[in-house]
Design an enzyme around this catalytic site. Structure first.
Site, PDB file in Angstrom:
ATOM      1  N   CYS A   1       0.241   3.690   2.895  1.00 25.37           N
ATOM      2  CA  CYS A   1       0.768   3.082   4.131  1.00 25.37           C
ATOM      3  C   CYS A   1       2.258   3.362   4.248  1.00 25.37           C
ATOM      4  O   CYS A   1       2.760   3.640   5.344  1.00 25.37           O
ATOM      5  CB  CYS A   1       0.533   1.573   4.131  1.00 25.37           C
ATOM      6  SG  CYS A   1      -1.202   1.084   4.083  1.00 25.37           S
TER       7      CYS A   1
ATOM      8  N   CYS B  47       0.825  -1.209   0.000  1.00 18.72           N
ATOM      9  CA  CYS B  47       0.000   0.000   0.000  1.00 18.72           C
ATOM     10  C   CYS B  47       0.863   1.264   0.000  1.00 18.72           C
ATOM     11  O   CYS B  47       1.618   1.496   0.945  1.00 18.72           O
ATOM     12  CB  CYS B  47      -0.908  -0.057   1.235  1.00 18.72           C
ATOM     13  SG  CYS B  47      -1.670   1.499   1.696  1.00 18.72           S
TER      14      CYS B  47
END
Length: 98
Positions: A26, A23
């Site tokens: 993230c 991600c």
């Protein structure tokens, strides 16, 4: 699961970062969380939880997108937000509940 529950129950303030290695947002949160820990010191405990490696916990807390940040105070969720968050907003939330 027991270890997770123990951590959130035995620490006054815990910020949990539900993330995934693949991600992009993230990955952007990682240095922000490091700065947050440096700024807040012992006022908060930060744990990162990989949703791919901890699917049972992610499902239990209905994490449907990453990153999802959850702030626990005395074992109870007091704040939850999905998506990357800027440092100043995280600090404001923590100060509000700390």
């Amino acid at each position: 699961m027991d270890k997770f529950n123990e951590i959130i129950s035995n620490s006054p303030l815990v910020l949990v970062d539900f993330y995934a290695t693949w991600c992009g947002p993230c990955q952007k949160m990682h240095p922000i969380l490091e700065d947050l820990k440096e700024d807040m010191g012992t006022a908060i405990r930060i744990i990162k939880l990989d949703v791919d490696r901890n699917q049972q916990i992610a499902e239990q807390f209905r994490v449907q997108s990453v990153p999802t940040l959850m702030l626990y105070k005395d074992g109870k969720v007091v704040w939850r937000q999905s998506g990357a968050q800027p440092l100043h907003e995280l600090k404001a939330v923590i100060e509000m509940y700390g």
